[in-house]
Design a protein around this motif. Sequence first.
Motif, PDB file in Angstrom:
ATOM      1  N   THR A 169       0.828  -1.212   0.000  1.00  0.00           N
ATOM      2  CA  THR A 169       0.000   0.000   0.000  1.00  0.00           C
ATOM      3  C   THR A 169       0.861   1.261   0.000  1.00  0.00           C
ATOM      4  OG1 THR A 169      -0.034   0.109   2.423  1.00  0.00           O
ATOM      5  CG2 THR A 169      -1.759  -1.217   1.355  1.00  0.00           C
ATOM      6  N   GLY A 170       0.208   2.392  -0.200  1.00  0.00           N
ATOM      7  CA  GLY A 170       0.913   3.665  -0.119  1.00  0.00           C
ATOM      8  C   GLY A 170       1.493   3.892   1.262  1.00  0.00           C
ATOM      9  N   ALA A 171       0.752   3.479   2.306  1.00  0.00           N
ATOM     10  CA  ALA A 171       1.271   3.614   3.674  1.00  0.00           C
ATOM     11  C   ALA A 171       2.535   2.791   3.849  1.00  0.00           C
ATOM     12  CB  ALA A 171       0.202   3.182   4.678  1.00  0.00           C
ATOM     13  N   MET A 172       2.585   1.607   3.247  1.00  0.00           N
ATOM     14  CA  MET A 172       3.766   0.757   3.352  1.00  0.00           C
ATOM     15  C   MET A 172       4.950   1.359   2.586  1.00  0.00           C
ATOM     16  SD  MET A 172       1.870  -2.936   3.015  1.00  0.00           S
ATOM     17  CE  MET A 172       3.344  -3.954   3.046  1.00  0.00           C
ATOM     18  N   ALA A 173       4.677   2.085   1.518  1.00  0.00           N
ATOM     19  CA  ALA A 173       5.755   2.787   0.815  1.00  0.00           C
ATOM     20  C   ALA A 173       6.426   3.790   1.753  1.00  0.00           C
ATOM     21  CB  ALA A 173       5.211   3.503  -0.418  1.00  0.00           C
ATOM     22  N   ILE A 174       5.614   4.388   2.635  1.00  0.00           N
ATOM     23  CA  ILE A 174       6.141   5.362   3.592  1.00  0.00           C
ATOM     24  C   ILE A 174       6.875   4.668   4.730  1.00  0.00           C
ATOM     25  CG2 ILE A 174       5.491   7.157   5.249  1.00  0.00           C
ATOM     26  CD1 ILE A 174       3.116   7.819   3.387  1.00  0.00           C
ATOM     27  N   THR A 175       6.311   3.575   5.252  1.00  0.00           N
ATOM     28  CA  THR A 175       6.898   2.927   6.425  1.00  0.00           C
ATOM     29  C   THR A 175       8.020   1.953   6.075  1.00  0.00           C
ATOM     30  OG1 THR A 175       5.207   1.184   6.379  1.00  0.00           O
ATOM     31  CG2 THR A 175       4.757   3.117   7.750  1.00  0.00           C
ATOM     32  N   ASN A 176       7.976   1.342   4.877  1.00  0.00           N
ATOM     33  CA  ASN A 176       8.945   0.309   4.513  1.00  0.00           C
ATOM     34  C   ASN A 176      10.045   0.803   3.591  1.00  0.00           C
ATOM     35  OD1 ASN A 176       6.694  -1.034   5.631  1.00  0.00           O
ATOM     36  ND2 ASN A 176       7.226  -2.939   4.602  1.00  0.00           N
ATOM     37  N   SER A 177       9.706   1.645   2.627  1.00  0.00           N
ATOM     38  CA  SER A 177      10.673   2.080   1.613  1.00  0.00           C
ATOM     39  C   SER A 177      11.317   3.423   1.941  1.00  0.00           C
ATOM     40  CB  SER A 177       9.990   2.164   0.241  1.00  0.00           C
ATOM     41  OG  SER A 177       9.394   0.927  -0.116  1.00  0.00           O
ATOM     42  N   ALA A 178      10.505   4.387   2.354  1.00  0.00           N
ATOM     43  CA  ALA A 178      10.982   5.763   2.510  1.00  0.00           C
ATOM     44  C   ALA A 178      11.930   6.009   3.687  1.00  0.00           C
ATOM     45  CB  ALA A 178       9.800   6.732   2.604  1.00  0.00           C
ATOM     46  N   PRO A 179      11.944   5.183   4.749  1.00  0.00           N
ATOM     47  CA  PRO A 179      12.840   5.501   5.868  1.00  0.00           C
ATOM     48  C   PRO A 179      14.308   5.691   5.486  1.00  0.00           C
ATOM     49  CG  PRO A 179      11.224   3.935   6.625  1.00  0.00           C
ATOM     50  CD  PRO A 179      11.003   4.101   5.135  1.00  0.00           C
ATOM     51  N   HIS A 180      14.789   4.991   4.453  1.00  0.00           N
ATOM     52  CA  HIS A 180      16.164   5.234   4.009  1.00  0.00           C
ATOM     53  C   HIS A 180      16.327   6.686   3.553  1.00  0.00           C
ATOM     54  CE1 HIS A 180      18.273   1.472   4.383  1.00  0.00           C
ATOM     55  NE2 HIS A 180      17.324   0.806   3.753  1.00  0.00           N
TER      56      HIS A 180
END
Length: 338
Positions: A169-180
Amino acid sequence: MGNDMTTRLAVIGAGVMGSDHARIVAEELPGTTLQVVCDIDARRARHVADALGAAHAATVPEMTITRDDVDAVIVASPDFTHASLCKACIAAGKRVLCEKPLSQSSTECLEVMEAEQTAGNKFVQLGFMRRYDRTYVEMKRAVTDGTLGRALMMHNFHRNVKTPASDFTGAMAITNSAPHEFDAGRYVLGSEYRAISAYQPKRTDALVAPVMMVLETTDDQLVNIEVNNNAAYGYDVRAELVGEKGAVSMNNVACVRSDMELASSTAYEVDWRGRFAEAYRRQNCEFLRFVETGLFPATAASCWDGYCAAKVAEAGVAALDEERRIAVDLIDRPAFYE
């Protein structure tokens, strides 16, 4: 340390990242021994241990951490286990290199920070490995040595071939991918974030659409981050740092160029492992020095950095869901993490 003065490491998690860490320990870190490979799947643990010459395979992380023949630990198990395993390492008095995230819960991050501060020493190095990638190193240098003047903006994009799961989901893009990217921006600029906004365009199919975030720093700078988990063409991470005197841009990292059939081309990596292989090696070398000396590396990410990434991600999910700008409310940075 072992009798031969090597550092005996246990790797917890024998999946994609765990097996990569185990290989780096076994093949690229002189002065270390791959002592234990631990995974809940006994066959997978044994397969990686045998392939890389580890002394033991195990299935219980907590027992692995407390073994007398283990000096330090690398945690590459599923995200939800990271905080509890880091606390177990702190309790055992053993340094740990933990893959990001420390936790997706900022409250749980605070619990790990409290355990570390109570212990009176830093034990946790967090795996934000981009800090060791030469491109980000040079961007940070352009800020710290003043060649760019005041840094004004940082543009980032993070593109994957496709999502790892159909229910992404879009939320997972924020929590899983974007932290780097969250951490890279903080590291390069030397600033914290105070607010985030998040947006999604509309795709014509059922795949998760890109997420675009705009972050404001406490030093009145802007950072924008695009996470496109279904970019189709390749794994592509790039950034541009804009200052008052110019800009520094990250090139697509490719060792060769092909010229044929009236065209010139460079290839993209399939995923992050090839693109950041050298950064992982440098990070793990610094972790080894941390274990040997007890001195926390100046470049490395700490539990504080994990907490900040979690807080930004939580605010980003709220911003996307509520379609409004959300403040990032951090606790005051403890002197322990200065």
